[in-house]
Write a protein that holds these residues in place. Structure first.
Motif, PDB file in Angstrom:
ATOM      1  N   UNK A 135       8.598  11.752  33.421  1.00 23.24           N
ATOM      2  CA  UNK A 135       9.643  11.339  32.614  1.00 23.24           C
ATOM      3  C   UNK A 135      10.017  10.042  33.339  1.00 23.24           C
ATOM      4  N   UNK A 136      10.812   9.499  32.568  1.00 23.74           N
ATOM      5  CA  UNK A 136      11.509   8.266  33.086  1.00 23.74           C
ATOM      6  C   UNK A 136      13.021   8.167  32.792  1.00 23.74           C
ATOM      7  N   UNK A 137      13.779   7.568  33.657  1.00 22.65           N
ATOM      8  CA  UNK A 137      15.204   7.661  33.753  1.00 22.65           C
ATOM      9  C   UNK A 137      15.794   8.886  34.572  1.00 22.65           C
ATOM     10  N   UNK A 138      16.999   8.515  34.961  1.00 21.21           N
ATOM     11  CA  UNK A 138      17.813   9.559  35.681  1.00 21.21           C
ATOM     12  C   UNK A 138      18.007  11.131  34.837  1.00 21.21           C
ATOM     13  N   UNK A 139      17.030  11.704  34.611  1.00 22.89           N
ATOM     14  CA  UNK A 139      17.053  12.799  33.506  1.00 22.89           C
ATOM     15  C   UNK A 139      17.942  14.052  34.146  1.00 22.89           C
ATOM     16  N   UNK A 140      18.660  14.882  33.082  1.00 28.13           N
ATOM     17  CA  UNK A 140      19.320  16.016  33.936  1.00 28.13           C
ATOM     18  C   UNK A 140      18.449  16.967  34.605  1.00 28.13           C
TER      19      UNK A 140
END
Length: 326
Positions: A135-140
């Motif tokens: 995944x990419x980004x600050x995921x939950x």
């Protein structure tokens, strides 16, 4: 050293089956070596910083024993500072079921480019030498846990990689006075139907694999691994026997021919050219209407299943599809 098949992804890599036997043997040998030493095979830590010089030894080689989750980050990246502590805490909680490798992109531009990272934070995994985006980004955190659970399950079922035993650094003792070993999440029970589907895919019996994956999904429509496996089996069945040169010539000569474009998109994806495959079908949807448009749209959704819904390339293509449809 560049990881193999980094451009072809999904929770289960199309080429990963080729490495399964070798990876399992390496994992078994690592456990045997640890037993002979009379101690734990645990790493000095479950979170390590990796650079280009140590990537082969610390990531590629160790991925035969334990799934390695790679966190691409930078000191100036605020979302990285949010995600990093979550991943580190989960690495300790999962207790050896995966190893977290942190890569500073400012100091390791070659790795950043080899993995095709589009932005940070970006999280990849390497299992048995096979690289795949997570995944990419600050995921939950809930999404991260689900992704890690899938990674652990696939690593165990497809490769026999169960991670490394881990003794807590504080040397905590159990009631019997022995060193406590944290086990992490419980190992999921083996699904015989899913195993049969994987075995058929590994053996190249694509018709049997498709039937078996469909049987699993009939009983468990939310089974992500079966959906990915079905997408791969159907893709391989469609490209089997195609003349790549002829397919690409027909697609170039007949841009309005939906079947020609879909065949070329299948070849693009099977060859690891994910963005090209998605872009070709989005363009086909844009140029068509009625049944032809619907056929192209459904094929694109099928290809999304091959890659996995959390992949950033799928997210981008979904947005592009929505723009041409609405």
């Amino acid at each position: 050293m560049q990881p193999r098949n980094v451009s072809m992804s999904g929770v289960v890599d199309l080429a990963a089956v080729k490495a399964a036997g070798e990876a399992k043997q390496k994992a078994e040998q690592a456990r045997a070596d640890a037993a002979e030493r009379g101690g734990s095979a645990a790493p000095s830590g479950l979170v390590i910083d990796v650079d280009e010089a140590g990537f082969e030894a610390e990531v590629l080689q160790r991925s035969a024993e334990v799934p390695v989750v790679i966190d691409f980050w930078a000191e100036w990246c605020e979302p990285c500072k949010q995600l990093g502590p979550v991943l580190e805490r989960l690495a300790r909680e999962y207790a050896g079921r995966f190893l977290l490798a942190r890569v500073d992109v400012d100091q390791n531009q070659m790795l950043f480019q080899q993995f095709g990272v589009q932005g940070i934070p970006a999280v990849f995994a390497v299992v048995a030498g096979q690289a795949l985006p997570l995944f990419q980004g600050a995921a939950p955190e809930a999404q991260i846990r689900e992704t890690l659970d899938q990674l652990v399950q696939v690593s165990e079922q497809r490769f026999g990689i169960t991670g490394l035993p881990y003794v807590p650094e504080d040397g905590a003792e159990g009631a019997d006075g022995a060193d406590a070993v944290r086990q992490g999440p419980p190992e999921p029970p083996e699904d015989p139907a899913l195993t049969a589907a994987h075995d058929a895919l590994d053996a190249g019996d694509l018709d049997a694999a498709v039937r078996a994956y469909k049987d699993v999904l009939a009983a468990d429509p939310a089974n992500t691994e079966a959906r990915l496996g079905l997408g791969q089996a159907e893709l391989l069945a469609r490209v089997q026997g195609l003349d790549a040169q002829q397919v690409r010539k027909e697609a170039a000569d007949r841009p309005a021919d939906v079947d020609a474009q879909l065949r070329a998109a299948d070849l693009d994806l099977a060859g690891g050219h994910v963005e090209d495959a998605f872009g070709r079908i989005v363009d086909t949807v844009r140029r068509t209407a009625g049944d032809d448009r619907e056929r192209a749209r459904l094929r694109l959704l099928d290809l999304f299943d091959v890659i996995g819904g959390d992949d950033p390339r799928v997210v981008t293509a979904r947005s592009a599809l929505a723009r041409v449809l609405f």
